[in-house]
Write an enzyme that holds these catalytic residues in place. Structure first.
Site, PDB file in Angstrom:
ATOM      1  N   ALA A  22      -3.801  45.460   3.219  1.00 42.27           N
ATOM      2  CA  ALA A  22      -2.563  45.434   2.424  1.00 42.27           C
ATOM      3  C   ALA A  22      -2.605  44.472   1.249  1.00 42.27           C
ATOM      4  CB  ALA A  22      -1.381  45.088   3.324  1.00 42.27           C
ATOM      5  N   TYR A  82     -19.302  59.801   5.148  1.00 40.68           N
ATOM      6  CA  TYR A  82     -17.925  59.430   4.806  1.00 40.68           C
ATOM      7  C   TYR A  82     -16.926  60.390   5.439  1.00 40.68           C
ATOM      8  CZ  TYR A  82     -13.633  58.789   2.119  1.00 40.68           C
ATOM      9  OH  TYR A  82     -12.312  58.598   1.760  1.00 40.68           O
TER      10      TYR A  82
END
Length: 290
Positions: free
Chosen positions: A31, A181
């Protein structure tokens, strides 16, 4: 670009909702910048408690923001912040962060699994160090953080786990150029799929959120530079979509793979131009979306 947290969009009533995130405690991984920070600031406007669980404690030469600068922004937006330096690959750090969160705020109401690692490389071009990083952060980190937060979430009212991962689209084209990925991101999505059913009867919501278009973040800038950034939407669209999910009833809203634009359109939003980095630009579609 919109100033994070300043969107005026509010979700209209649609099914059972809570009216605000005031007093709720959100544990958000990654964050310190980008989408995670935008979600934090949107919740902070309601007066939420925000745990900023990220690795960047000192300024990075190439990446904006630290846990401390993010905490300052959260406080200015109206929330309470707890910046914690956490590498979610390490179980002891995750559990220590959860313990500090409970000591500071009394519990955890919402977990946002936002932290992620990316390397869009083929099999022969992906060193095992990068493979391990993606699986360590995306899959193991998501699983470990969820596992550590669940005892607190199970005590809460309207508990949510929101994971920033794509719908499980098994077409070969989404694997062929970056199989490692894709597997790592789909591992996050599989946590949503399985845990939503596992905890359905206990009232903890597990949902995934993914952008229909590219989002102007440090990762996108690294992948495509300024041209790709200008053909993207701002992180605020993901923050508004996340808010719409997290204010729904956890028992009736679980097991979904939401796309930001589709969710907001369903909720009544019609103006998507406000999210464009460069007005008048057609945003690029994101990965895993047909």
């Amino acid at each position: 670009m919109l100033d994070p947290g300043l969107s005026e969009w509010e979700p209209p009533a649609k099914g059972p909702t809570v009216s605000t995130l005031q007093g709720k405690t959100l544990f958000i991984t990654g964050a310190s910048r980008g989408i995670g920070l935008a979600i934090a600031l949107r919740a902070a406007r309601d007066g939420a408690n925000i745990v900023i669980a990220a690795k960047t404690a000192e300024p990075h030469p190439k990446l904006p923001g630290t846990i401390h600068s993010a905490a300052e922004e959260v406080e200015k937006a109206g929330g309470k912040a707890l910046p914690l330096m956490v590498d979610i690959r390490h179980e002891d750090q995750v559990h220590a962060a959860v313990k500090q969160t409970v000591e500071r705020f009394g519990g955890i109401d919402i977990l946002v699994n936002n932290a992620s690692a990316i390397s869009l490389t083929g099999t022969l071009q992906t060193p095992m160090k990068k493979f391990d990083l993606m699986f360590g952060v995306n899959v193991r980190g998501t699983y470990a953080t969820t596992q550590a937060c669940l005892p607190e979430l199970l005590k809460g009212k309207n508990p949510h786990v929101l994971t920033l991962s794509p719908p499980l689209n098994m077409k070969p084209k989404w694997f062929e150029n970056h199989v490692a990925y894709t597997m790592a991101k789909y591992g996050m999505s599989m946590c949503v799929l399985g845990m939503a059913e596992e905890f359905r009867g206990q009232g903890v919501a597990f949902n995934a959120l993914w952008p229909r278009t590219t989002i102007a973040t440090a990762a996108v800038n690294m992948l495509g530079g300024q041209d790709m950034m200008e053909a993207s939407r701002t992180p605020e669209i993901m923050a508004d979509a996340a808010y719409a999910i997290l204010t729904r009833d956890s028992r009736s809203c679980t097991g979904n793979f939401f796309l930001d634009e589709d969710l907001l359109r369903e909720a009544g939003e019609t103006n998507f131009d406000k999210y464009l980095v460069k007005p008048g630009t057609q945003p690029l579609p994101d990965f895993f979306i047909d």
